[in-house]
Write an enzyme that holds these catalytic residues in place. Sequence first.
Site, PDB file in Angstrom:
ATOM      1  CG  HIS A   5      -0.501   0.196   2.204  1.00 19.54           C
ATOM      2  ND1 HIS A   5       0.007  -1.050   3.275  1.00 19.54           N
ATOM      3  CD2 HIS A   5       0.369   0.770   2.976  1.00 19.54           C
ATOM      4  CE1 HIS A   5       0.693  -0.753   4.036  1.00 19.54           C
ATOM      5  NE2 HIS A   5       1.226   0.353   4.577  1.00 19.54           N
ATOM      6  NE  ARG A   9       1.467  10.606   9.148  1.00 22.43           N
ATOM      7  CZ  ARG A   9       2.387  10.335   9.147  1.00 22.43           C
ATOM      8  NH1 ARG A   9       3.058  10.608   7.457  1.00 22.43           N
ATOM      9  NH2 ARG A   9       3.402   9.686   9.572  1.00 22.43           N
ATOM     10  CD  GLU A  62      -1.797   2.628   6.533  1.00 26.06           C
ATOM     11  OE1 GLU A  62      -1.686   3.686   7.147  1.00 26.06           O
ATOM     12  OE2 GLU A  62      -1.213   1.910   6.073  1.00 26.06           O
ATOM     13  CG  ASN A  66      -2.707  11.262  12.696  1.00 25.97           C
ATOM     14  OD1 ASN A  66      -2.435   9.406  13.226  1.00 25.97           O
ATOM     15  ND2 ASN A  66      -2.136  11.265  11.627  1.00 25.97           N
ATOM     16  CD  GLU A 123       5.211  -0.290   7.446  1.00 22.47           C
ATOM     17  OE1 GLU A 123       4.895  -1.124   8.356  1.00 22.47           O
ATOM     18  OE2 GLU A 123       3.974   0.050   6.338  1.00 22.47           O
TER      19      GLU A 123
END
Length: 146
Positions: A5, A9, A62, A66, A123
């Site tokens: 993915h 944000r 994704e 927050n 990642e």
Amino acid sequence: MQYLHTMVRVADLDASLRFYCDLLGLKEVRRKENEKGRFTLVFLAAPEDEERSREQKAPEVELTYNWDPETYTGGRNFGHLAYRVDDIYALCQYLMDNGVTINRPPRDGHMAFVRSPDDISVELLQKGDALPAQEPWASMENTGSW
């Protein structure tokens, strides 16, 4: 290696879902609420990838929302690329041997972060169960940010 993915944000989850889902046509395939961390993750897939996304959790976008307001500067709204790998320790060692800094070592045998030459966060996630903890990774400190 398998592409998983891309994380971005978002400041307004409803507006972002309208854009990605209602306008672009992506489908929400799952959502995770994290009270302790105070964030919501929403995973989206393109219509032709929806079945694969539900089965393999890839390929996806994704959206990370927050709950506490934050202003994203310097590209912080773009989070990271994520790849599932066969052997996280072997790959991290190979990267390190070739001059790549392991920003977040795979202490848990499951997850690591590195950065591209252009400072893009990547990642790395161990395929299947986490590998047993081993040195030098288990005691390696974080370097920089990811």
